[in-house]
Design a protein around this motif. Structure first.
Motif: not given
Length: 319
Positions: A206-217
């Protein structure tokens, strides 16, 4: 079928119906997707925690938003006097309408619901910003160091909720996180994740997927686990995921109302400690120059004493 067996079946049916209705009523007061509010953790005393939460939230909400205005129950003595003058049928219809209106459920500013986890209560909020309110409370407690609760541990705002499945969470957060992290906005951040009564979500994934999402933003968003500007709080309880983005998470001791009122421990002055240590060593061990001077003085004192003794002996012998 005997009468005894028939009575037994009726009793079983009554118990089933009663239990079914009570469960359905309880379910209508549970945390659900689409709600906003505040998650409050405690230690083994949920009833007292709820009472403290209402007192604390109302105290600060009155300061920020003004006192809560509740609708008055319709009907008064003047209305009753007018009803006596009306026809019986009209008065009866009016009374029924008043009873229905007075029995209607009013939406309070704060409403306690079953969170779905032990030692956690959920306070649903209406017409206010829960993150702003909680930050204001912790800021005041941190400044005044005045303890205002005994059993409340942490107060976590919930400004968004979604289904607690990874696909749903990522889809929801894609839009939810934009005000803080989408270009041109950027910030240092950390992710605080916790799951209760839920085993289908793995923390690291979950943390990895959220961090990847924030990086894309915005690629300029950087992780900072020491002193981040923003903290993404993700609290999963059963099938509901509670989300918020908060400031000063580290400064306010992870939003713990018991810890935030404690005095900050003074940090040791390393430079001063080293200076004091050197001074002590110098006092215990004088330098070589001083040691040589003291040795020479002792030798001179011994020579003077020996010369005086010889002189005294010579004077005695002459007599």
């Amino acid at each position: 079928m005997s009468a005894a067996q028939n009575d037994s079946r009726k009793r079983s049916k009554k118990r089933y119906v009663a239990g079914h209705h009570s469960k359905r009523w309880k379910g209508s007061r549970e945390l659900e997707v689409g709600m906003e509010g505040i998650l409050i953790t405690c230690n083994m005393n949920e009833r007292k925690c709820t009472a403290e939460a209402f007192n604390l939230l109302n105290e600060y909400a009155d300061k920020l938003y003004g006192p809560e205005k509740l609708q008055e129950n319709p009907g008064s003595s003047s209305d009753e006097e007018e009803a006596e003058e009306e026809d019986v049928d009209v008065a009866l219809k009016k009374e029924v309408a008043q009873l229905q209106a007075s029995g209607a459920k009013q939406e309070r500013r704060f409403q306690a619901l079953d969170s779905g986890a032990n030692n956690v209560i959920f306070i649903r909020t209406q017409n206010l910003e829960s993150d702003k309110l909680v930050h204001h409370i912790l800021s005041d407690l941190h400044t005044t160091k005045k303890k205002k609760s005994r059993v409340i541990l942490r107060m976590l705002p919930v400004t968004g909720t979604c289904k607690a499945f990874q696909e749903d969470m990522v889809k929801y957060l894609t839009t939810f996180l934009e005000p803080w992290f989408k270009t041109p906005n950027c910030a240092t951040y950390q992710i605080a994740f916790k799951a209760r009564n839920s085993s289908h979500n793995k923390r690291d994934e979950i943390i990895k997927s959220i961090a990847g999402l924030v990086g894309k933003l915005n690629p300029k968003n950087k992780v900072d686990l020491t002193n981040p500007e923003l903290t993404i709080i993700v609290e999963v309880i059963k099938a509901v995921c509670c989300i918020s983005v908060v400031k000063d998470y580290t400064l306010y001791r992870k939003y713990n109302v018991q810890e935030v009122v404690k005095e900050d421990a003074p940090k040791p002055d390393v430079t001063a400690a080293k200076t004091d240590s050197k001074t002590a060593e110098q006092e215990e061990k004088p330098d070589a120059g001083e040691t040589d001077k003291e040795a020479k003085k002792e030798d001179e004192d011994k020579n003077v004493a020996r010369d005086k003794e010889e002189a005294d002996n010579g004077e005695g012998g002459g007599e």
